[in-house]
Motif scaffolding. Structure first.
Motif, PDB file in Angstrom:
ATOM      1  N   LYS A  95       0.834  -1.200   0.000  1.00  0.00           N
ATOM      2  CA  LYS A  95       0.000   0.000   0.000  1.00  0.00           C
ATOM      3  C   LYS A  95       0.869   1.251   0.000  1.00  0.00           C
ATOM      4  CE  LYS A  95      -4.126  -1.939   2.064  1.00  0.00           C
ATOM      5  NZ  LYS A  95      -5.044  -1.942   3.216  1.00  0.00           N
ATOM      6  N   ASP A  96       1.941   1.197   0.822  1.00  0.00           N
ATOM      7  CA  ASP A  96       2.853   2.356   0.836  1.00  0.00           C
ATOM      8  C   ASP A  96       3.487   2.555  -0.537  1.00  0.00           C
ATOM      9  OD1 ASP A  96       2.287   2.788   3.484  1.00  0.00           O
ATOM     10  OD2 ASP A  96       4.144   1.887   4.260  1.00  0.00           O
ATOM     11  N   MET A  97       3.892   1.444  -1.174  1.00  0.00           N
ATOM     12  CA  MET A  97       4.507   1.559  -2.505  1.00  0.00           C
ATOM     13  C   MET A  97       3.480   2.049  -3.524  1.00  0.00           C
ATOM     14  SD  MET A  97       7.449  -1.304  -2.935  1.00  0.00           S
ATOM     15  CE  MET A  97       6.550  -2.777  -2.966  1.00  0.00           C
ATOM     16  N   GLU A  98       2.226   1.591  -3.371  1.00  0.00           N
ATOM     17  CA  GLU A  98       1.180   2.061  -4.294  1.00  0.00           C
ATOM     18  C   GLU A  98       0.979   3.560  -4.124  1.00  0.00           C
ATOM     19  OE1 GLU A  98      -2.275  -0.299  -3.439  1.00  0.00           O
ATOM     20  OE2 GLU A  98      -1.481  -2.054  -4.485  1.00  0.00           O
ATOM     21  N   SER A  99       0.977   3.993  -2.850  1.00  0.00           N
ATOM     22  CA  SER A  99       0.813   5.432  -2.598  1.00  0.00           C
ATOM     23  C   SER A  99       1.980   6.206  -3.179  1.00  0.00           C
ATOM     24  CB  SER A  99       0.724   5.704  -1.093  1.00  0.00           C
ATOM     25  OG  SER A  99      -0.403   5.103  -0.558  1.00  0.00           O
ATOM     26  N   GLU A 100       3.185   5.686  -2.985  1.00  0.00           N
ATOM     27  CA  GLU A 100       4.383   6.344  -3.530  1.00  0.00           C
ATOM     28  C   GLU A 100       4.314   6.395  -5.063  1.00  0.00           C
ATOM     29  OE1 GLU A 100       7.432   7.545  -2.201  1.00  0.00           O
ATOM     30  OE2 GLU A 100       6.460   7.552  -0.237  1.00  0.00           O
ATOM     31  N   ILE A 101       3.960   5.235  -5.634  1.00  0.00           N
ATOM     32  CA  ILE A 101       3.875   5.168  -7.099  1.00  0.00           C
ATOM     33  C   ILE A 101       2.809   6.131  -7.607  1.00  0.00           C
ATOM     34  CG2 ILE A 101       3.241   3.690  -9.041  1.00  0.00           C
ATOM     35  CD1 ILE A 101       4.611   1.381  -7.545  1.00  0.00           C
ATOM     36  N   ALA A 102       1.655   6.154  -6.905  1.00  0.00           N
ATOM     37  CA  ALA A 102       0.571   7.049  -7.313  1.00  0.00           C
ATOM     38  C   ALA A 102       1.025   8.501  -7.221  1.00  0.00           C
ATOM     39  CB  ALA A 102      -0.655   6.813  -6.447  1.00  0.00           C
ATOM     40  N   ALA A 103       1.747   8.816  -6.142  1.00  0.00           N
ATOM     41  CA  ALA A 103       2.221  10.193  -5.974  1.00  0.00           C
ATOM     42  C   ALA A 103       3.213  10.548  -7.069  1.00  0.00           C
ATOM     43  CB  ALA A 103       2.840  10.373  -4.593  1.00  0.00           C
ATOM     44  N   LEU A 104       4.129   9.615  -7.360  1.00  0.00           N
ATOM     45  CA  LEU A 104       5.103   9.859  -8.429  1.00  0.00           C
ATOM     46  C   LEU A 104       4.419   9.973  -9.789  1.00  0.00           C
ATOM     47  CD1 LEU A 104       8.056   7.525  -7.379  1.00  0.00           C
ATOM     48  CD2 LEU A 104       8.014  10.022  -7.359  1.00  0.00           C
ATOM     49  N   ALA A 105       3.442   9.110 -10.009  1.00  0.00           N
ATOM     50  CA  ALA A 105       2.716   9.150 -11.286  1.00  0.00           C
ATOM     51  C   ALA A 105       1.960  10.451 -11.418  1.00  0.00           C
ATOM     52  CB  ALA A 105       1.772   7.951 -11.376  1.00  0.00           C
ATOM     53  N   MET A 106       1.364  10.903 -10.319  1.00  0.00           N
ATOM     54  CA  MET A 106       0.623  12.167 -10.373  1.00  0.00           C
ATOM     55  C   MET A 106       1.568  13.342 -10.617  1.00  0.00           C
ATOM     56  SD  MET A 106      -2.451  11.922  -7.638  1.00  0.00           S
ATOM     57  CE  MET A 106      -1.607  11.169  -6.297  1.00  0.00           C
ATOM     58  N   ALA A 107       2.723  13.256  -9.950  1.00  0.00           N
ATOM     59  CA  ALA A 107       3.686  14.338 -10.142  1.00  0.00           C
ATOM     60  C   ALA A 107       4.164  14.368 -11.583  1.00  0.00           C
ATOM     61  CB  ALA A 107       4.859  14.165  -9.182  1.00  0.00           C
ATOM     62  N   ALA A 108       4.420  13.167 -12.132  1.00  0.00           N
ATOM     63  CA  ALA A 108       4.870  13.101 -13.521  1.00  0.00           C
ATOM     64  C   ALA A 108       3.770  13.571 -14.455  1.00  0.00           C
ATOM     65  CB  ALA A 108       5.293  11.683 -13.853  1.00  0.00           C
ATOM     66  N   ALA A 109       2.543  13.168 -14.197  1.00  0.00           N
ATOM     67  CA  ALA A 109       1.425  13.560 -15.051  1.00  0.00           C
ATOM     68  C   ALA A 109       1.208  15.066 -14.977  1.00  0.00           C
ATOM     69  CB  ALA A 109       0.164  12.816 -14.630  1.00  0.00           C
ATOM     70  N   ALA A 110       1.389  15.626 -13.788  1.00  0.00           N
ATOM     71  CA  ALA A 110       1.189  17.073 -13.634  1.00  0.00           C
ATOM     72  C   ALA A 110       2.252  17.839 -14.401  1.00  0.00           C
ATOM     73  CB  ALA A 110       1.227  17.453 -12.162  1.00  0.00           C
ATOM     74  N   LYS A 111       3.454  17.333 -14.370  1.00  0.00           N
ATOM     75  CA  LYS A 111       4.516  18.011 -15.112  1.00  0.00           C
ATOM     76  C   LYS A 111       4.270  17.910 -16.610  1.00  0.00           C
ATOM     77  CE  LYS A 111       8.281  17.856 -11.877  1.00  0.00           C
ATOM     78  NZ  LYS A 111       9.641  17.483 -11.622  1.00  0.00           N
ATOM     79  N   ILE A 112       3.793  16.728 -16.995  1.00  0.00           N
ATOM     80  CA  ILE A 112       3.550  16.546 -18.427  1.00  0.00           C
ATOM     81  C   ILE A 112       2.390  17.429 -18.851  1.00  0.00           C
ATOM     82  CG2 ILE A 112       2.771  14.905 -20.154  1.00  0.00           C
ATOM     83  CD1 ILE A 112       4.330  12.779 -18.638  1.00  0.00           C
ATOM     84  N   MET A 113       1.371  17.522 -18.152  1.00  0.00           N
ATOM     85  CA  MET A 113       0.196  18.279 -18.545  1.00  0.00           C
ATOM     86  C   MET A 113       0.355  19.760 -18.224  1.00  0.00           C
ATOM     87  SD  MET A 113      -2.831  16.004 -17.245  1.00  0.00           S
ATOM     88  CE  MET A 113      -3.640  14.901 -18.264  1.00  0.00           C
ATOM     89  N   GLY A 114       1.206  20.040 -17.330  1.00  0.00           N
ATOM     90  CA  GLY A 114       1.431  21.430 -16.987  1.00  0.00           C
ATOM     91  C   GLY A 114       0.291  22.002 -16.177  1.00  0.00           C
ATOM     92  N   GLU A 115      -0.480  21.239 -15.559  1.00  0.00           N
ATOM     93  CA  GLU A 115      -1.603  21.720 -14.770  1.00  0.00           C
ATOM     94  C   GLU A 115      -1.163  22.011 -13.345  1.00  0.00           C
ATOM     95  OE1 GLU A 115      -4.694  18.852 -14.775  1.00  0.00           O
ATOM     96  OE2 GLU A 115      -4.919  18.873 -16.910  1.00  0.00           O
TER      97      GLU A 115
END
Length: 158
Positions: free
Chosen positions: A119-139
């Motif tokens: 669960k911790d790794m999923e949360s970390e992965i989700a946070a990293l994925a969101m951060a990456a997605a935010a950078k890509i989308m620029g939102e």
């Protein structure tokens, strides 16, 4: 012919008187002492026989007591061995049960730790994925984080 002399008669009378005196004063007391002595010896022999019989009875009683004591000690030792063996088995079984419980608890703990780590790794992965997605989308990262996180949870729940 035989002539009987007066000396012979007196000698016979003297012998007869001597015999009677000796019989009365010597033979009777001596015979009485001998009879008393014989009775004393006989009574002591009887007492010795009784004492011997009592000693034999006591000896057999003691031997029986010793035999009973040996049997009792053998029974006590056998019972102690059986009790010791039962106690040993009880302790071993109890130790096995405790070991099984400890192993089961350790497995549960390991499983919950593994689940928590996932669960911790999923949360970390989700946070990293969101951060990456935010950078890509620029939102804006806060709105993107919450949207991406909700989407991740929705796909993960299926």
């Amino acid at each position: 012919m035989i002539s009987i002399d007066m000396n012979l008669v007196w000698n016979l009378i003297n012998i007869l008187v001597l015999f009677l005196v000796l019989k009365h004063f010597l033979f009777k007391p001596v015979l009485g002492i001998m009879e008393k002595r014989e009775k004393l010896i006989q009574s002591r022999m009887e007492k010795a026989g009784q004492a011997k019989e009592e000693a034999e009875a006591l000896k057999s009683q003691y031997q029986e007591s010793i035999r009973n004591a040996r049997e009792d000690s053998r029974k006590i030792l056998d019972e102690a061995r059986e009790n010791g063996k039962a106690e040993y088995e009880r302790i071993v079984n109890e130790a096995n049960e405790k070991a099984g419980k400890i192993i089961s608890q350790a497995q549960k703990t390991a499983a919950s730790d593994t689940e928590r780590a996932k669960k911790d790794m999923e949360s970390e992965i989700a946070a990293l994925a969101m951060a990456a997605a935010a950078k890509i989308m620029g939102e804006n990262q806060d709105t993107a984080d919450s949207r991406a996180y909700q989407q991740f949870l929705n796909t993960k729940g299926e």
